[in-house]
Design a protein around this motif. Structure first.
Motif, PDB file in Angstrom:
ATOM      1  N   LEU A 400       0.830  -1.209   0.000  1.00  5.26           N
ATOM      2  CA  LEU A 400       0.000   0.000   0.000  1.00  5.26           C
ATOM      3  C   LEU A 400       0.862   1.255   0.000  1.00  5.26           C
ATOM      4  CD1 LEU A 400      -3.007  -0.558   2.444  1.00  5.26           C
ATOM      5  CD2 LEU A 400      -3.066  -0.307  -0.042  1.00  5.26           C
ATOM      6  N   THR A 401       1.964   1.229   0.755  1.00  4.75           N
ATOM      7  CA  THR A 401       2.860   2.385   0.778  1.00  4.75           C
ATOM      8  C   THR A 401       3.468   2.615  -0.601  1.00  4.75           C
ATOM      9  OG1 THR A 401       3.374   1.858   3.091  1.00  4.75           O
ATOM     10  CG2 THR A 401       4.797   3.452   1.989  1.00  4.75           C
ATOM     11  N   PHE A 402       3.873   1.540  -1.272  1.00  4.16           N
ATOM     12  CA  PHE A 402       4.391   1.672  -2.643  1.00  4.16           C
ATOM     13  C   PHE A 402       3.326   2.258  -3.568  1.00  4.16           C
ATOM     14  CE2 PHE A 402       7.868  -1.425  -1.725  1.00  4.16           C
ATOM     15  CZ  PHE A 402       8.906  -0.661  -2.231  1.00  4.16           C
ATOM     16  N   GLN A 403       2.073   1.836  -3.390  1.00  4.80           N
ATOM     17  CA  GLN A 403       1.009   2.370  -4.232  1.00  4.80           C
ATOM     18  C   GLN A 403       0.837   3.870  -4.015  1.00  4.80           C
ATOM     19  OE1 GLN A 403      -0.385   0.492  -6.656  1.00  4.80           O
ATOM     20  NE2 GLN A 403       1.105  -0.985  -5.882  1.00  4.80           N
ATOM     21  N   ALA A 404       1.001   4.311  -2.772  1.00  2.00           N
ATOM     22  CA  ALA A 404       0.920   5.753  -2.503  1.00  2.00           C
ATOM     23  C   ALA A 404       2.078   6.497  -3.156  1.00  2.00           C
ATOM     24  CB  ALA A 404       0.911   5.997  -0.992  1.00  2.00           C
ATOM     25  N   VAL A 405       3.261   5.890  -3.152  1.00  2.00           N
ATOM     26  CA  VAL A 405       4.413   6.517  -3.819  1.00  2.00           C
ATOM     27  C   VAL A 405       4.167   6.631  -5.320  1.00  2.00           C
ATOM     28  CG1 VAL A 405       6.847   6.205  -4.406  1.00  2.00           C
ATOM     29  CG2 VAL A 405       6.077   5.805  -2.065  1.00  2.00           C
ATOM     30  N   LEU A 406       3.647   5.565  -5.917  1.00  2.00           N
ATOM     31  CA  LEU A 406       3.429   5.555  -7.364  1.00  2.00           C
ATOM     32  C   LEU A 406       2.223   6.382  -7.786  1.00  2.00           C
ATOM     33  CD1 LEU A 406       4.058   1.743  -7.988  1.00  2.00           C
ATOM     34  CD2 LEU A 406       5.635   3.633  -8.413  1.00  2.00           C
ATOM     35  N   LEU A 407       1.347   6.676  -6.827  1.00  2.00           N
ATOM     36  CA  LEU A 407       0.103   7.364  -7.161  1.00  2.00           C
ATOM     37  C   LEU A 407       0.282   8.865  -7.332  1.00  2.00           C
ATOM     38  CD1 LEU A 407      -3.025   7.038  -7.417  1.00  2.00           C
ATOM     39  CD2 LEU A 407      -3.141   7.428  -4.958  1.00  2.00           C
ATOM     40  N   PHE A 482      -6.547 -11.084   4.680  1.00  2.00           N
ATOM     41  CA  PHE A 482      -7.758 -10.252   4.595  1.00  2.00           C
ATOM     42  C   PHE A 482      -7.417  -8.788   4.886  1.00  2.00           C
ATOM     43  CE2 PHE A 482      -9.076 -14.491   6.135  1.00  2.00           C
ATOM     44  CZ  PHE A 482      -9.841 -14.889   5.042  1.00  2.00           C
ATOM     45  N   PRO A 483      -6.564  -8.166   4.092  1.00  2.00           N
ATOM     46  CA  PRO A 483      -6.207  -6.762   4.360  1.00  2.00           C
ATOM     47  C   PRO A 483      -7.366  -5.800   4.142  1.00  2.00           C
ATOM     48  CG  PRO A 483      -5.308  -7.458   2.256  1.00  2.00           C
ATOM     49  CD  PRO A 483      -5.893  -8.683   2.888  1.00  2.00           C
ATOM     50  N   GLY A 484      -8.322  -6.174   3.301  1.00  2.00           N
ATOM     51  CA  GLY A 484      -9.453  -5.284   3.057  1.00  2.00           C
ATOM     52  C   GLY A 484     -10.247  -5.002   4.309  1.00  2.00           C
ATOM     53  N   ALA A 485     -10.367  -5.992   5.199  1.00  2.00           N
ATOM     54  CA  ALA A 485     -11.091  -5.782   6.452  1.00  2.00           C
ATOM     55  C   ALA A 485     -10.382  -4.745   7.318  1.00  2.00           C
ATOM     56  CB  ALA A 485     -11.233  -7.104   7.201  1.00  2.00           C
ATOM     57  N   PRO A 503     -11.596   3.635  -1.055  1.00  2.00           N
ATOM     58  CA  PRO A 503     -12.851   2.968  -1.415  1.00  2.00           C
ATOM     59  C   PRO A 503     -13.097   1.740  -0.543  1.00  2.00           C
ATOM     60  CG  PRO A 503     -11.542   3.474  -3.364  1.00  2.00           C
ATOM     61  CD  PRO A 503     -10.675   3.766  -2.191  1.00  2.00           C
ATOM     62  N   VAL A 504     -14.379   1.402  -0.372  1.00  2.00           N
ATOM     63  CA  VAL A 504     -14.732   0.220   0.418  1.00  2.00           C
ATOM     64  C   VAL A 504     -14.128  -1.015  -0.248  1.00  2.00           C
ATOM     65  CG1 VAL A 504     -16.633  -1.175   1.292  1.00  2.00           C
ATOM     66  CG2 VAL A 504     -16.852   1.313   1.207  1.00  2.00           C
ATOM     67  N   GLN A 505     -13.387  -1.798   0.543  1.00  2.00           N
ATOM     68  CA  GLN A 505     -12.641  -2.922  -0.014  1.00  2.00           C
ATOM     69  C   GLN A 505     -13.388  -4.249   0.076  1.00  2.00           C
ATOM     70  OE1 GLN A 505      -9.539  -2.302  -1.505  1.00  2.00           O
ATOM     71  NE2 GLN A 505     -10.141  -0.190  -1.107  1.00  2.00           N
ATOM     72  N   LEU A 506     -14.172  -4.452   1.126  1.00  2.00           N
ATOM     73  CA  LEU A 506     -14.816  -5.750   1.322  1.00  2.00           C
ATOM     74  C   LEU A 506     -15.911  -6.027   0.301  1.00  2.00           C
ATOM     75  CD1 LEU A 506     -15.054  -6.001   5.222  1.00  2.00           C
ATOM     76  CD2 LEU A 506     -13.477  -7.157   3.673  1.00  2.00           C
ATOM     77  N   SER A 507     -16.317  -5.003  -0.448  1.00  2.00           N
ATOM     78  CA  SER A 507     -17.319  -5.229  -1.492  1.00  2.00           C
ATOM     79  C   SER A 507     -16.707  -5.722  -2.798  1.00  2.00           C
ATOM     80  CB  SER A 507     -18.090  -3.925  -1.750  1.00  2.00           C
ATOM     81  OG  SER A 507     -17.207  -2.907  -2.213  1.00  2.00           O
ATOM     82  N   ASN A 508     -15.371  -5.751  -2.889  1.00  2.00           N
ATOM     83  CA  ASN A 508     -14.716  -6.202  -4.119  1.00  2.00           C
ATOM     84  C   ASN A 508     -14.815  -7.716  -4.271  1.00  2.00           C
ATOM     85  OD1 ASN A 508     -13.959  -3.576  -4.644  1.00  2.00           O
ATOM     86  ND2 ASN A 508     -11.915  -3.809  -3.732  1.00  2.00           N
ATOM     87  N   THR A 509     -14.760  -8.176  -5.506  1.00  2.00           N
ATOM     88  CA  THR A 509     -14.846  -9.603  -5.798  1.00  2.00           C
ATOM     89  C   THR A 509     -13.636 -10.343  -5.229  1.00  2.00           C
ATOM     90  OG1 THR A 509     -15.989  -9.020  -7.852  1.00  2.00           O
ATOM     91  CG2 THR A 509     -15.166 -11.297  -7.628  1.00  2.00           C
ATOM     92  N   TRP A 510     -13.902 -11.482  -4.595  1.00  2.00           N
ATOM     93  CA  TRP A 510     -12.846 -12.334  -4.050  1.00  2.00           C
ATOM     94  C   TRP A 510     -11.969 -11.592  -3.027  1.00  2.00           C
ATOM     95  CZ3 TRP A 510     -12.898 -17.460  -4.767  1.00  2.00           C
ATOM     96  CH2 TRP A 510     -13.599 -17.966  -5.860  1.00  2.00           C
ATOM     97  N   LEU A 511     -12.544 -10.574  -2.392  1.00  2.00           N
ATOM     98  CA  LEU A 511     -11.829  -9.815  -1.350  1.00  2.00           C
ATOM     99  C   LEU A 511     -10.552  -9.177  -1.879  1.00  2.00           C
ATOM    100  CD1 LEU A 511     -12.276 -12.213   1.701  1.00  2.00           C
ATOM    101  CD2 LEU A 511     -13.688 -10.253   1.045  1.00  2.00           C
ATOM    102  N   ILE A 513      -8.149  -6.193  -2.903  1.00  2.00           N
ATOM    103  CA  ILE A 513      -8.021  -4.796  -2.490  1.00  2.00           C
ATOM    104  C   ILE A 513      -7.506  -3.997  -3.684  1.00  2.00           C
ATOM    105  CG2 ILE A 513      -7.656  -5.317  -0.062  1.00  2.00           C
ATOM    106  CD1 ILE A 513      -4.685  -4.755  -0.462  1.00  2.00           C
ATOM    107  N   ALA A 514      -8.133  -2.845  -3.888  1.00  2.00           N
ATOM    108  CA  ALA A 514      -7.766  -1.926  -4.976  1.00  2.00           C
ATOM    109  C   ALA A 514      -7.662  -0.538  -4.370  1.00  2.00           C
ATOM    110  CB  ALA A 514      -8.802  -1.949  -6.088  1.00  2.00           C
ATOM    111  N   PRO A 515      -6.444  -0.027  -4.171  1.00  2.00           N
ATOM    112  CA  PRO A 515      -6.290   1.291  -3.527  1.00  2.00           C
ATOM    113  C   PRO A 515      -7.055   2.400  -4.218  1.00  2.00           C
ATOM    114  CG  PRO A 515      -4.182   0.170  -3.704  1.00  2.00           C
ATOM    115  CD  PRO A 515      -5.156  -0.643  -4.481  1.00  2.00           C
ATOM    116  N   VAL A 516      -7.076   2.406  -5.541  1.00  2.00           N
ATOM    117  CA  VAL A 516      -7.796   3.435  -6.298  1.00  2.00           C
ATOM    118  C   VAL A 516      -8.851   2.779  -7.179  1.00  2.00           C
ATOM    119  CG1 VAL A 516      -7.590   5.334  -7.924  1.00  2.00           C
ATOM    120  CG2 VAL A 516      -5.753   4.913  -6.281  1.00  2.00           C
ATOM    121  N   ALA A 517      -8.412   1.909  -8.083  1.00  2.00           N
ATOM    122  CA  ALA A 517      -9.311   1.181  -8.971  1.00  2.00           C
ATOM    123  C   ALA A 517      -8.618  -0.106  -9.381  1.00  2.00           C
ATOM    124  CB  ALA A 517      -9.663   2.015 -10.191  1.00  2.00           C
ATOM    125  N   ALA A 518      -9.420  -1.165  -9.624  1.00  2.00           N
ATOM    126  CA  ALA A 518      -8.845  -2.454  -9.979  1.00  2.00           C
ATOM    127  C   ALA A 518      -8.078  -2.392 -11.290  1.00  2.00           C
ATOM    128  CB  ALA A 518      -9.953  -3.504 -10.067  1.00  2.00           C
TER     129      ALA A 518
END
Length: 664
Positions: A400-407, A482-485, A503-511, A513-518
């Motif tokens: 997640l930290t890497f995703q914030a750096v790349l975002l 289960f990081p989405g929880a 974004p809400v993570q537990l609603s994603n398919t197969w649990l 996690i997508a920090p911004v979008a899948a």
């Protein structure tokens, strides 16, 4: 407010420990009671994440505001960390502390330490906060000195006390500036009157000094690798896994909450300190051969990772990029939780090894996987988690930290444009070195042949210690799968501080996690865990079905050295030598001194490794010598006559009056 009842309960346990520390039942009462109260803190903290803000004022403290207590979402998250880490340490101590030779030096201060940390988190005025901060510092200092007769522990306690005092003074200055001339020491009053830009900059700097020194930010980290190993192992787990998070809470409470809007450069400063802390901390850890000092330096590295996330959140929030700020702050809080889990687990493992062998030097260990199989499995999970290997929790938060750096968007400030990619590279380097560090630590301690008689005769840890390690190993797996929880649970804290959330993570398919979008990036810990589990099962089935049923026993390949001496296997020093040559030659002025006997001399050749800490040698050692020199010169003042003393007083009065006249 149930938390307000838990803190007095812990203080009562401290009195029980002080009154009857030598009785065997007192250990069970103190640690069992601490376990129950910490479970209450955990439940109250989790409940506070979604419950309305609770506020309580008691008629003590400062006369005009009293003792103000407040539990909001931010306080609730860190209360949960204190409860979780404290419950695990108390469970571990039920068995581990049976071998404590001086329980009177531990039992009175242990619950008081927990109470001090909890009170820091729920304090809602500057006086209460600083009182609790000093209580936390003094009780932990007493615990560091519990084994004061062991070599180096007294010096470690002295350094820790100096740095703790320095930390408290810096925070006192920060709150004084926030209170302003009107003396508004209640946090609500500080929020209502944010300081000017110049004062806000000063508050940020002194808060970094005050909270950063307690957390272990470079260059204020020098006390941590000395104090954490000196304490009993369950206390080391609390100091490393929990107390450093209380320091992070102090930074977040002041900078993200009380200080108001911050400038973009504040993120640059925090990013620079976080990146340097992460890299230097893990490099120190790679060079260490003392198991507990290695874990302490690893704490420095992980605190750096958390501050990288906090720096990104500050930078994004200052530029109005609230979605990025929410992602970065979520990553920082998630990693703080993960560090509490795997670092507590690893200190428990180190304590079990120390109890079984009496050794902390990795060069005297080895082969413990055969003597302590349950401990070995739990420590393996902790090593994989802290090395950020999927599907465990360390990978999820660092990813997640890497995703914030790349975002990061096209930020207008060149300082951030340069610093964010540099911190991304520092984070990648720290992750790679951490993997090397814990491959080395686990391999040298648990694999191979015993390097000493103590390691060969080690026995498995007791039931309570194994239960604590197994529980935290399971939590490392669950939070990784289960990081989405966890992300959704952190949303109320992040929403409060950044006005946005992931974004809400537990609603994603197969649990997933997508920090911004899948479509941009995603990760599924459950699928990774399932793939690894299925691959292992299929491999075992294939080997068992396709291999021959015949059994032939033969000695293993010995590379031409049939002598089974442990000297023929890799050592901790030899494992670290390549990294030491690449990095430590410049950063730590590392030197290898080879002593080769002349021909005909039967003495063995020796290699001596010498590594220096540039921060200690360049900053603290000269400062200590300067203080000693001043003290020696000032020592003559105690031998003056009464006339000279009166002359000094008169001269000081004249100087102060002149300064007052010029000021007016």
């Amino acid at each position: 407010m149930p938390v307000a009842l838990t803190v007095p309960g812990l203080l009562v346990l401290a009195l029980v420990g002080a009154a009857a520390a030598r009785l065997a039942v007192t250990r069970i009462v103190v640690y069992g009671g601490s376990l129950v109260f910490c479970a209450g803190l955990l439940a109250a903290g989790v409940n506070a994440l979604t419950a309305p803000v609770a506020h309580l004022v008691l008629p003590i403290g400062l006369p005009w505001i009293g003792l103000q207590l407040r539990v909001d979402a931010l306080a609730g998250f860190f209360l949960a960390l204190i409860g979780l880490g404290g419950a695990g340490a108390s469970l571990f101590a039920l068995g581990y502390a049976r071998h404590e030779h001086h329980p009177e030096r531990v039992l009175p201060f242990y619950p008081a330490f927990l109470a001090g940390m909890a009170l820091v988190v729920i304090a809602d005025d500057a006086f209460s906060f600083l009182f609790a901060w000093e209580l936390m510092s003094l009780t932990s200092w007493a615990l560091v000195l519990a084994h004061h007769k062991e070599a180096g522990n007294t010096g470690a306690g002295f350094v820790y006390l100096i740095m703790a005092t320095f930390s408290g003074m810096a925070l006192l200055l920060a709150f004084g500036l926030l209170a302003g001339p009107q003396g508004a020491y209640a946090f609500d009053a500080m929020r209502a009157h944010p300081p000017t830009t110049a004062i806000a900059a000063t508050v940020l700097v002194v808060t970094l000094i005050g909270a950063g020194s307690k957390a272990g930010l470079v260059p204020l980290h020098v006390w941590l690798p000395q104090a954490h190993p000196a304490a009993p192992s369950h206390v080391s787990a609390l100091m490393s896994g929990v107390m450093t998070k209380v320091a992070i809470y102090g930074f977040i409470r002041i900078v993200f909450d009380l200080l108001g809007p911050t400038e973009w450069w504040s993120g640059t400063v925090v990013l620079a300190l976080g990146g340097a802390t992460a890299v230097l901390g893990v490099l120190h850890a790679v060079m260490e051969r003392d198991l507990k000092r290695l874990l302490a330096y690893s704490t420095v590295e992980n605190i750096g990772i958390v501050f990288i996330g906090l720096g990104l959140a500050l930078a994004f929030r200052a530029n109005g990029f609230t979605a990025g700020a929410a992602l970065a702050l979520t990553a920082a809080l998630f990693h703080a939780l993960n560090h509490t889990l795997f670092k507590s687990l690893l200190f428990f493992g180190a304590g079990a090894v120390l109890d079984a062998t009496g050794q902390r030097d990795m060069e005297t260990l080895g082969g413990l996987i055969h003597r302590m199989p349950r401990t070995a499995v739990a420590v393996l999970v902790g090593c994989a988690a802290i090395a950020a290997l999927p599907p465990l929790n360390g990978f999820a938060s660092e990813w997640l930290t890497f995703q914030a750096v790349l975002l990061h968007p096209d930020l207008p400030q060149w300082g951030l444009k340069l610093m964010i990619p540099v911190d991304g590279a520092a984070l990648a380097l720290a992750a790679a070195l951490a993997a090397s560090c814990f491959v080395r630590a686990y391999g040298i301690c648990f694999l191979g042949r015993p390097r000493s008689q103590a390691a060969a005769q080690a026995r498995e840890a007791d039931f309570w210690s194994v239960a604590a390690m197994a529980g935290f190993a399971g939590l490392c797996l669950l939070t990784g799968v289960f990081p989405g929880a966890v992300i959704d649970t952190l949303a109320p804290v992040v929403q409060t501080l950044t006005t946005a959330r992931m974004p809400v993570q537990l609603s994603n398919t197969w649990l997933t996690i997508a920090p911004v979008a899948a479509s941009r990036s995603s990760y599924n810990g459950l699928l990774v865990f399932g793939f690894i589990a299925v691959s292992m099962i299929l491999t075992l089935l294939a080997v068992s079905r396709l291999s021959t049923r015949g059994v032939r026993r033969a000695p293993p390949w010995d590379c031409g050295f049939p002598d089974p001496t442990p000297l023929s296997q890799y050592s901790a020093g030899s494992f670290a030598q390549p990294i030491r040559r690449v990095f430590a030659t410049v950063l730590f002025r590392a030197k290898d001194t080879v002593t080769m006997p002349p021909p005909g001399d039967s003495r063995p050749a020796t290699i001596t490794h010498h590594i220096t800490d540039p921060v200690w040698d360049g900053v603290y050692a000269p400062l200590g010598r300067a203080v000693l020199w001043i003290a020696e010169k000032a020592n003559v003042l105690q031998f003056l006559t009464i006339r000279r003393y009166l002359g000094f007083v008169f001269g000081a009065l004249v100087v102060l009056l002149m300064a007052l006249t010029i000021w007016q």
